[in-house]
Design a protein around this motif. Structure first.
Motif, PDB file in Angstrom:
ATOM      1  N   MET A  21       0.846  -1.196   0.000  1.00 53.50           N
ATOM      2  CA  MET A  21       0.000   0.000   0.000  1.00 53.50           C
ATOM      3  C   MET A  21       0.879   1.242   0.000  1.00 53.50           C
ATOM      4  O   MET A  21       1.809   1.348   0.793  1.00 53.50           O
ATOM      5  N   VAL A  22       0.568   2.156  -0.886  1.00 49.99           N
ATOM      6  CA  VAL A  22       1.298   3.410  -0.993  1.00 49.99           C
ATOM      7  C   VAL A  22       0.288   4.540  -0.858  1.00 49.99           C
ATOM      8  O   VAL A  22      -0.693   4.597  -1.606  1.00 49.99           O
ATOM      9  N   THR A  23       0.510   5.416   0.109  1.00 50.06           N
ATOM     10  CA  THR A  23      -0.309   6.620   0.236  1.00 50.06           C
ATOM     11  C   THR A  23       0.250   7.642  -0.731  1.00 50.06           C
ATOM     12  O   THR A  23       1.454   7.896  -0.749  1.00 50.06           O
ATOM     13  N   PHE A  24      -0.635   8.203  -1.541  1.00 48.58           N
ATOM     14  CA  PHE A  24      -0.238   9.211  -2.520  1.00 48.58           C
ATOM     15  C   PHE A  24      -1.059  10.461  -2.271  1.00 48.58           C
ATOM     16  O   PHE A  24      -2.274  10.401  -2.133  1.00 48.58           O
ATOM     17  N   VAL A  49      -0.701  -2.515  -4.446  1.00 48.43           N
ATOM     18  CA  VAL A  49       0.199  -3.285  -5.309  1.00 48.43           C
ATOM     19  C   VAL A  49       0.664  -4.513  -4.524  1.00 48.43           C
ATOM     20  O   VAL A  49       0.474  -4.568  -3.309  1.00 48.43           O
ATOM     21  N   PRO A  50       1.283  -5.489  -5.167  1.00 49.20           N
ATOM     22  CA  PRO A  50       1.867  -6.579  -4.397  1.00 49.20           C
ATOM     23  C   PRO A  50       2.862  -6.028  -3.362  1.00 49.20           C
ATOM     24  O   PRO A  50       3.562  -5.037  -3.635  1.00 49.20           O
ATOM     25  N   HIS A  51       2.922  -6.649  -2.203  1.00 52.85           N
ATOM     26  CA  HIS A  51       3.763  -6.160  -1.105  1.00 52.85           C
ATOM     27  C   HIS A  51       5.207  -5.936  -1.556  1.00 52.85           C
ATOM     28  O   HIS A  51       5.807  -4.914  -1.231  1.00 52.85           O
ATOM     29  N   ALA A  52       5.754  -6.846  -2.324  1.00 49.82           N
ATOM     30  CA  ALA A  52       7.147  -6.748  -2.766  1.00 49.82           C
ATOM     31  C   ALA A  52       7.385  -5.595  -3.740  1.00 49.82           C
ATOM     32  O   ALA A  52       8.529  -5.212  -3.980  1.00 49.82           O
ATOM     33  N   GLU A 105       4.326   7.538  -0.129  1.00 47.44           N
ATOM     34  CA  GLU A 105       4.997   6.805   0.943  1.00 47.44           C
ATOM     35  C   GLU A 105       4.485   5.380   1.019  1.00 47.44           C
ATOM     36  O   GLU A 105       3.284   5.134   0.939  1.00 47.44           O
ATOM     37  N   ASN A 106       5.390   4.445   1.220  1.00 50.26           N
ATOM     38  CA  ASN A 106       5.040   3.045   1.422  1.00 50.26           C
ATOM     39  C   ASN A 106       4.499   2.899   2.848  1.00 50.26           C
ATOM     40  O   ASN A 106       5.235   3.074   3.809  1.00 50.26           O
ATOM     41  N   VAL A 107       3.212   2.588   2.983  1.00 53.10           N
ATOM     42  CA  VAL A 107       2.597   2.411   4.299  1.00 53.10           C
ATOM     43  C   VAL A 107       2.160   0.963   4.520  1.00 53.10           C
ATOM     44  O   VAL A 107       1.397   0.669   5.441  1.00 53.10           O
ATOM     45  N   SER A 108       2.673   0.056   3.724  1.00 51.45           N
ATOM     46  CA  SER A 108       2.264  -1.348   3.762  1.00 51.45           C
ATOM     47  C   SER A 108       2.344  -1.952   5.156  1.00 51.45           C
ATOM     48  O   SER A 108       1.400  -2.612   5.611  1.00 51.45           O
ATOM     49  N   ASP A 109       3.448  -1.760   5.830  1.00 51.79           N
ATOM     50  CA  ASP A 109       3.658  -2.413   7.117  1.00 51.79           C
ATOM     51  C   ASP A 109       2.962  -1.704   8.270  1.00 51.79           C
ATOM     52  O   ASP A 109       2.986  -2.187   9.399  1.00 51.79           O
ATOM     53  N   ALA A 110       2.310  -0.588   8.000  1.00 49.52           N
ATOM     54  CA  ALA A 110       1.557   0.136   9.026  1.00 49.52           C
ATOM     55  C   ALA A 110       0.061  -0.198   8.952  1.00 49.52           C
ATOM     56  O   ALA A 110      -0.724   0.337   9.722  1.00 49.52           O
TER      57      ALA A 110
END
Length: 186
Positions: free
Chosen positions: A27-30, A77-80, A101-106
């Protein structure tokens, strides 16, 4: 470097609907001017999906874009691929005013599926689920947790919340999905 783990790996509950932790998701916050042609083009290039209209989600090939506010999107998008997505946006939009910003792990992601998926969410969120359609998103609260949810198709709802609230969210969704709790509104 530590190995990435989803919030509640493999957690599932089955009742009037199935609640499942969805695993690692990129996940990317734009944030930026969503009407800007260059920004629209860059978003489409990294996701394959167009910038959606207000309160909508667009998808293409396992990726997606969710409208979060007049100047904010959530790119899925896919996590990787999340870090590479941020880098590709930075390169494509050099000189433009934006934030990615990549917020995937949050974040934690859950799916609620089945004939009573609307009912599970309807018990917990201030949204008229009888009018909620596929392709729509709401950014609201589910019980006491800030969350967003959207419906890919009738009977399939995705819920995103902060990772810190994952256990509470899973428990709350599971209680709302308990067998015998059908209200029959939807």
């Amino acid at each position: 470097m530590s190995e990435a783990r989803s919030a509640l790996p493999g957690a599932t509950f089955e009742g009037i609907a199935k609640v499942a932790e969805a695993g690692l998701k990129g996940m990317v916050t734009f944030r930026g001017d969503l009407g800007n042609a260059k920004i629209k083009s860059a978003i489409k290039a990294v996701t394959g999906a167009a910038v959606p209209k207000q309160r909508a989600v667009t998808t293409a090939g396992g990726k997606g874009v969710a409208w979060m506010s007049p100047d904010e999107l959530l790119l899925m998008v896919p996590h990787a691929e999340a870090d590479a997505t941020v880098e590709a946006l930075a390169k494509a939009l050099k000189g433009q005013h934006f934030m990615a910003e990549n917020v995937s792990d949050a974040r934690a992601v859950f799916t609620v599926t089945g004939a009573h998926a609307r009912e599970v969410i309807g018990k917990l969120a201030p949204v008229d689920m009888s009018r909620f359609e596929a392709g729509e998103i709401r950014r609201t609260r589910i019980a006491q947790v800030a969350a967003a949810f959207w419906m890919a198709e009738d009977g399939t709802i995705t819920v995103v919340c902060f990772r810190s609230g994952a256990e509470y969210m899973f428990g709350t969704l599971s209680v709302a999905a308990q067998a015998g709790s059908e209200v029959g509104v939807y």
